[in-house]
Design a protein around this motif. Structure first.
Motif, PDB file in Angstrom:
ATOM      1  N   ILE A   1      32.440  38.076  74.734  1.00  0.00           N
ATOM      2  CA  ILE A   1      32.396  39.052  73.640  1.00  0.00           C
ATOM      3  C   ILE A   1      33.482  40.105  73.827  1.00  0.00           C
ATOM      4  CG2 ILE A   1      30.969  40.852  72.584  1.00  0.00           C
ATOM      5  CD1 ILE A   1      28.542  39.054  73.325  1.00  0.00           C
TER       6      ILE A   1
ATOM      7  N   LYS B   1      36.867  38.634  72.911  1.00  0.00           N
ATOM      8  CA  LYS B   1      37.032  38.195  71.528  1.00  0.00           C
ATOM      9  C   LYS B   1      36.828  39.314  70.507  1.00  0.00           C
ATOM     10  CE  LYS B   1      36.719  34.425  68.577  1.00  0.00           C
ATOM     11  NZ  LYS B   1      36.234  33.208  68.110  1.00  0.00           N
ATOM     12  N   TYR B   2      35.895  40.203  70.761  1.00  0.00           N
ATOM     13  CA  TYR B   2      35.528  41.141  69.708  1.00  0.00           C
ATOM     14  C   TYR B   2      35.803  42.606  70.008  1.00  0.00           C
ATOM     15  CZ  TYR B   2      33.183  37.066  67.823  1.00  0.00           C
ATOM     16  OH  TYR B   2      32.934  35.822  67.322  1.00  0.00           O
ATOM     17  N   SER B   3      36.092  42.958  71.267  1.00  0.00           N
ATOM     18  CA  SER B   3      36.211  44.389  71.549  1.00  0.00           C
ATOM     19  C   SER B   3      37.631  44.872  71.322  1.00  0.00           C
ATOM     20  CB  SER B   3      35.780  44.679  72.988  1.00  0.00           C
ATOM     21  OG  SER B   3      36.824  44.361  73.873  1.00  0.00           O
ATOM     22  N   LYS B   4      37.746  46.186  71.171  1.00  0.00           N
ATOM     23  CA  LYS B   4      39.066  46.798  71.007  1.00  0.00           C
ATOM     24  C   LYS B   4      39.909  46.577  72.261  1.00  0.00           C
ATOM     25  CE  LYS B   4      37.323  50.313  67.912  1.00  0.00           C
ATOM     26  NZ  LYS B   4      36.876  51.696  67.744  1.00  0.00           N
TER      27      LYS B   4
ATOM     28  N   TYR C   1      41.253  43.098  72.318  1.00  0.00           N
ATOM     29  CA  TYR C   1      42.367  42.947  71.385  1.00  0.00           C
ATOM     30  C   TYR C   1      43.635  43.558  71.960  1.00  0.00           C
ATOM     31  CZ  TYR C   1      44.975  43.032  67.047  1.00  0.00           C
ATOM     32  OH  TYR C   1      45.940  42.845  66.091  1.00  0.00           O
ATOM     33  N   GLU C   2      43.478  44.751  72.543  1.00  0.00           N
ATOM     34  CA  GLU C   2      44.647  45.430  73.113  1.00  0.00           C
ATOM     35  C   GLU C   2      45.290  44.600  74.207  1.00  0.00           C
ATOM     36  OE1 GLU C   2      43.908  50.186  72.481  1.00  0.00           O
ATOM     37  OE2 GLU C   2      43.291  49.308  74.367  1.00  0.00           O
TER      38      GLU C   2
ATOM     39  N   SER D   1      45.213  41.410  74.640  1.00  0.00           N
ATOM     40  CA  SER D   1      45.896  40.235  74.077  1.00  0.00           C
ATOM     41  C   SER D   1      47.257  40.618  73.524  1.00  0.00           C
ATOM     42  CB  SER D   1      45.078  39.626  72.945  1.00  0.00           C
ATOM     43  OG  SER D   1      43.833  39.231  73.402  1.00  0.00           O
ATOM     44  N   VAL D   2      47.309  41.749  72.837  1.00  0.00           N
ATOM     45  CA  VAL D   2      48.586  42.179  72.253  1.00  0.00           C
ATOM     46  C   VAL D   2      49.589  42.480  73.366  1.00  0.00           C
ATOM     47  CG1 VAL D   2      49.738  43.929  70.860  1.00  0.00           C
ATOM     48  CG2 VAL D   2      47.513  43.069  70.165  1.00  0.00           C
TER      49      VAL D   2
ATOM     50  N   VAL E   1      52.577  39.640  66.155  1.00  0.00           N
ATOM     51  CA  VAL E   1      52.348  38.817  67.336  1.00  0.00           C
ATOM     52  C   VAL E   1      52.339  37.356  66.876  1.00  0.00           C
ATOM     53  CG1 VAL E   1      50.792  38.287  69.232  1.00  0.00           C
ATOM     54  CG2 VAL E   1      51.025  40.639  68.426  1.00  0.00           C
TER      55      VAL E   1
ATOM     56  N   MET F   1      49.251  35.071  67.192  1.00  0.00           N
ATOM     57  CA  MET F   1      48.009  35.450  66.524  1.00  0.00           C
ATOM     58  C   MET F   1      48.076  35.051  65.052  1.00  0.00           C
ATOM     59  SD  MET F   1      46.997  39.125  68.081  1.00  0.00           S
ATOM     60  CE  MET F   1      46.531  39.314  69.798  1.00  0.00           C
TER      61      MET F   1
ATOM     62  N   PHE G   1      42.831  48.016  64.174  1.00  0.00           N
ATOM     63  CA  PHE G   1      41.784  47.581  65.097  1.00  0.00           C
ATOM     64  C   PHE G   1      40.983  48.735  65.675  1.00  0.00           C
ATOM     65  CE2 PHE G   1      45.185  48.409  68.064  1.00  0.00           C
ATOM     66  CZ  PHE G   1      44.550  48.833  69.231  1.00  0.00           C
TER      67      PHE G   1
ATOM     68  N   LEU H   1      32.834  50.116  70.508  1.00  0.00           N
ATOM     69  CA  LEU H   1      33.704  49.311  71.345  1.00  0.00           C
ATOM     70  C   LEU H   1      34.382  48.187  70.573  1.00  0.00           C
ATOM     71  CD1 LEU H   1      31.515  48.795  74.545  1.00  0.00           C
ATOM     72  CD2 LEU H   1      33.643  50.062  74.392  1.00  0.00           C
ATOM     73  N   PHE H   2      33.866  47.885  69.395  1.00  0.00           N
ATOM     74  CA  PHE H   2      34.292  46.645  68.767  1.00  0.00           C
ATOM     75  C   PHE H   2      35.308  46.837  67.652  1.00  0.00           C
ATOM     76  CE2 PHE H   2      30.182  45.830  70.676  1.00  0.00           C
ATOM     77  CZ  PHE H   2      30.542  44.803  71.523  1.00  0.00           C
ATOM     78  N   THR H   3      36.146  45.818  67.474  1.00  0.00           N
ATOM     79  CA  THR H   3      37.126  45.860  66.407  1.00  0.00           C
ATOM     80  C   THR H   3      36.443  45.496  65.101  1.00  0.00           C
ATOM     81  OG1 THR H   3      37.643  43.561  66.883  1.00  0.00           O
ATOM     82  CG2 THR H   3      39.094  45.202  67.835  1.00  0.00           C
TER      83      THR H   3
ATOM     84  N   ARG I   1      36.638  43.193  62.213  1.00  0.00           N
ATOM     85  CA  ARG I   1      37.342  41.936  61.969  1.00  0.00           C
ATOM     86  C   ARG I   1      37.322  41.507  60.508  1.00  0.00           C
ATOM     87  NH1 ARG I   1      38.599  38.892  66.338  1.00  0.00           N
ATOM     88  NH2 ARG I   1      38.294  36.936  65.252  1.00  0.00           N
TER      89      ARG I   1
END
Lengths: 363, 512
Positions: A219, A222-225, A228-229, A231-232, B355, B358, B369, B375-377, B379
């Motif tokens: 999680i 895949k889903y947290s800020k 995501y950061e 990965s970028v 990116v 992606m 984001f 905590l979550f983006t 989507r």
């Protein structure tokens, strides 16, 4: 000149998932066939019996199944620890050292504070210290990478050897009895700092903890800020800066997480199952974990499958070498062949091979 | 020429990648001593078709005939043996070797290798066609145009008489383009056949003898250039009638938005890239930045966007009420936190703005984001935005879950621009927004700029095509060597003047 090539290779743009899995299954089947043939030619044994022995060695008794689960749990724990670092393209080869530092932390607390404070507090201190130790070991190379762009591959690799030497030193400091050169089982009488058994097995708790961590990591990535950061940052640092992601901060934060989870693996080994500390406690899982993570393309859920595969191969290989009195290297040969096919099939997932059409006549 | 056998014939060429058909049933001829232009929109299969001739790809179906004989081209070496040489868009040179070493690299010669003889042959080729290179110069010391020259000489050295050039002018200044065209004409006079891929209609009309038009991987039609004009070509290429005028509405109530004063910037090697730059960008106005590539355009935009370390000077953002906010020393996140919505379309789309690995939705997320809960983006919104951008800007993509790097250049740019304007910016910075884009996509982008301008956005447009800059921009700032060479009124300036200012500070003859 005037002929169409027999084969030519072209890149696939996409592949449907069931075809991808079909390719993988064919790869495994082929690997087993090739291993079987080699077994027959080289040892004269019946390959079916060899495979049966491998399966028996892994699943044969309840104890063996527990050992399988325990081994998967520790390997998976280190693999999911490496996953975020690898996704960030930070090649953390220091999983071994970070887990060993976590183990050292847990053992130190057990030895120094055992029976001096209540058991629940002792275990809490063990958790904190081992996580901190693992994270500390990972954050040193991360800091150097973030600040001076040093090569993290070499740095994390070298930190493994420092960790081993540190453990070797403390094993002598805490050896029982004096001159034995090893620590033995810590707190054997009081069981202070030993994790509670649930369901009558000392392995179940570890399995549950790692299962939860795996889901949380999935999680997180895949889903947290944060996920995501990182990965970028891994894909492109200029892009990360372009949207105001602080690259240094992300590198350090991710490595703290990676090291902390390696520390947890060390903690589970010392507090949960082994109750001792040796330089070989982690046993190269920091490196095997790299393979697990890569095979699963850094997806924590797929890592369950790949870590099972690796552990099964290792345990099966050990079993057949003892059952049939084969050389130790024989198990490695089998493992090597199977991994070759599994990794090799990636080629067929990315490329298509076109054969010459035989009916076409060249004018 | 008509009765002669064509030097190159393509018959029913089809090339597929997985389920995607890049070329379908393409047939065309190339005659000796002609320049053929291959024209088509982004992703119309021009480069793929040429790669099939040059031995990079092998077509699934169809025949290639060279001088009337059917051939099978399995590798670039096969292509060379048939006298076919391609100059790719991205140069394939080794930086640390000299021009001569790169030219002879990979040649198979049984005899002992003689660099002197090679040098002599290179010099001979250069003199024959009017190239200007030093065989002993290292590639890393060369300008883009010189590198391209080395690539062309390399192909000629191997005896090619069919040359394919993939968008050769995309990286050249107008003067360099003229020089290249002069050389191409010399080669044509020498009996060489040349295929040139380009987006620029004026160049097609200028240099080519014949034009073949591809659309969506298919051969559409061909023109004798003398009988064609820009409108005819565009209509054939796009498939429907297109207006070729760029609008330039009058700015409505322009107010100062960005005030740059005395901006000085050095790069990481300590080289001065911008020197004492001062200008103002206003709302509802497009400010064009002209200059030869590498004269500080990148640093200027990145300074405003908060990505550049600044030596001295100030960049002030002017609020609606006239108060100022200093942007120097802030990173992009801090600029956003101040409440300044600044959008930036950087030059290097996949290296900075997006990116590549992606998908479209995840790329939309780059800007938003942080908006998610805790905590979550978030989507959902980015994927919706991706759907919207795909629809509004006609992005050609299998789905919003396709990796951006799999899209063609124009579609990548649409994704980037679409995201950047979706945040309703007050300042829009764009660097070479239409580079590598076909006519249709370019006009969509110009149109988007104008819409932003009408919304009251301060648009800064770094461009390389002077014709477009002069048609689109309200004011033009000319950069030369990291300094402001002049700021001109876009409605009252001629191309010659801007060209002079790009090469000499202030544009004066005696300013050396």
């Amino acid at each position: 000149m005037n002929k169409v090539p027999l084969i030519h290779i072209s890149r696939r743009k996409d592949i449907v998932w069931y075809r991808a899995w079909l390719v993988r299954i064919i790869a495994v089947v082929l690997a087993l066939v090739v291993c079987g043939l080699i077994t027959m030619v080289m040892t004269g044994l019946d390959p079916i019996k060899v495979y049966a022995a491998m399966i028996d060695g892994t699943f044969g008794t309840a104890r063996r199944v527990w050992m399988l689960l325990q081994n998967i749990a520790i390997l998976l724990c280190i693999s999911i620890a490496l996953a975020p670092a690898f996704r960030m393209r930070f090649w953390n080869l220091g999983g071994d050292g970070q887990a060993l530092m976590g183990a050292l932390g847990a053992a130190a607390v057990m030895i120094l504070l055992g029976d001096k404070i209540p058991n629940w507090l002792l275990i809490l201190v063990m958790v904190v210290v081992s996580i901190a130790a693992g994270a500390f070991w990972a954050v040193i190379p991360a800091f150097f990478k973030a600040r001076w762009n040093t090569n993290e591959t070499l740095f994390t690799l070298m930190m493994n050897y420092v960790a081993i030497q540190l453990v070797a030193f403390f094993v002598i400091v805490w050896e029982v009895p004096k001159g034995a050169g090893k620590i033995g089982i810590i707190n054997q009488n009081s069981n202070a700092g030993w994790f509670p058994q649930i369901g009558g097995s000392k392995y179940l708790l570890n399995v549950i903890i790692v299962a939860i961590l795996t889901i949380v990591m999935f999680i997180y990535m895949k889903y947290s800020k944060h996920g995501y950061e990182l990965s970028v940052v891994g894909e492109s640092e200029p892009t990360a800066r372009y949207v105001g992601i602080k690259v240094r901060k992300v590198i350090i934060r991710t490595m703290v997480l990676s090291g902390a989870l390696c520390g947890v693996a060390g903690l589970l080994l010392v507090g949960g199952t082994d109750h001792t500390l040796t330089t070989t406690l982690v046993g190269g899982r920091g490196f095997t974990g790299v393979m697990v993570a890569w095979l699963a393309k850094f997806n924590p859920v797929f890592m369950v499958i790949t870590s099972f595969l690796i552990v099964f191969l290792q345990r099966g290989a050990t079993e057949i070498t003892t059952t049939f009195g084969l050389n130790q290297s024989y198990g490695d040969i089998i493992t090597g062949i199977i991994l070759f096919f599994i990794i090799g099939c990636e080629f067929f997932l990315n490329y298509r091979i076109n054969f010459r059409k035989s009916h076409k006549e060249v004018a | 020429m008509e009765n002669q056998v064509p030097v190159l014939q393509l018959k029913h060429i089809t090339k597929r990648f997985g389920n995607i058909t890049a070329n379908e049933d393409v047939s065309m001829d190339v005659h000796q001593g002609e320049i053929l232009a291959l024209l088509g929109e982004n992703g119309s299969g021009k480069t793929t078709l040429m790669n099939a001739i040059a031995g990079i790809y092998y077509p699934e179906e169809g025949e290639i005939l060279v001088r009337g004989k059917e051939v099978s081209i399995n590798s670039p070496r096969d292509a060379f043996e048939l006298g076919i040489g391609m100059i790719h868009q991205h140069f394939k040179l080794i930086d640390v070797l000299t021009a001569a070493e790169n030219i002879v690299l990979g040649l198979k010669d049984k005899r002992r290798f003689d660099l002197k003889a090679a040098n002599a042959k290179i010099t001979e080729i250069c003199e024959k066609y009017g190239f200007d290179i030093d065989p002993n110069q290292k590639i890393y010391d060369m300008s883009v145009s010189q590198k391209q020259t080395v690539e062309i000489v390399k192909v000629l050295f191997r005896g090619a008489d069919i040359l394919i050039l993939d968008e050769p002018t995309a990286v050249l200044t107008p003067q360099e383009t003229d020089k290249l065209f002069h050389i191409l004409r010399n080669m044509k006079a020498d009996g060489k056949s040349i295929i040139i891929i380009t987006h620029k209609l004026n160049e097609v009309l200028d240099i080519s003898d014949r034009v073949v038009i591809l659309r969506k991987g298919k051969y559409i039609c061909e023109f004798v250039t003398a009988e064609a004009d820009a409108q005819k070509l565009t209509d054939a290429m796009v498939g429907h009638a297109v207006t070729l005028n760029i609008d330039r509405p009058e700015p409505v109530d322009p107010k100062d938005r960005i005030r740059v004063k005395g901006l000085t910037v050095k790069n990481s090697d300590g080289v001065l890239k911008l020197k004492d730059i001062s200008f103002t960008a206003r709302t509802g106005e497009i400010l064009g930045i002209a200059g030869i590539s590498g004269n500080g355009q990148k640093e200027l935009l990145e300074s405003i966007a908060g990505l550049q370390k600044i030596e001295s000077g100030s960049i002030a953002y002017v609020n609606e009420d006239g108060t100022e906010k200093e942007l120097v020393g802030l990173d992009p996140k801090k600029i956003t936190d101040l409440g300044v919505t600044l959008s930036f379309v950087p030059e290097d789309r996949l290296g900075m703005g997006l990116v590549g690995n992606m998908n479209l939705g995840e790329n939309m997320m780059l800007r938003t984001f942080r908006h998610g809960h805790g905590l979550f983006t978030d989507r959902k919104a980015p994927y919706q935005l991706a759907e919207q951008v795909v629809k509004e800007l006609e992005v050609n993509t299998p789905s919003v879950r396709t990796a951006v790097r799999k899209l063609s250049g124009g579609n990548v740019q649409k994704v980037l621009v679409g995201r950047e304007i979706s945040s309703a910016p007050t300042v829009l910075l764009t660097a070479y927004a239409v580079r590598g884009l076909d006519i249709n996509s370019s006009y969509i982008i110009y149109d988007l700029m104008n819409k932003q301008k009408e919304r009251g956005v301060a648009v800064i447009y770094v461009g390389e095509d002077l014709d477009v800059l002069l048609e689109l921009c309200d004011r033009i700032l000319v950069l030369c060597d990291g300094q402001v060479s002049g700021i001109l009124d876009g409605r009252d300036v001629d191309k010659q003047q801007v060209g002079m200012m790009m090469t000499r500070l202030g544009g004066g003859e005696a300013n050396e």
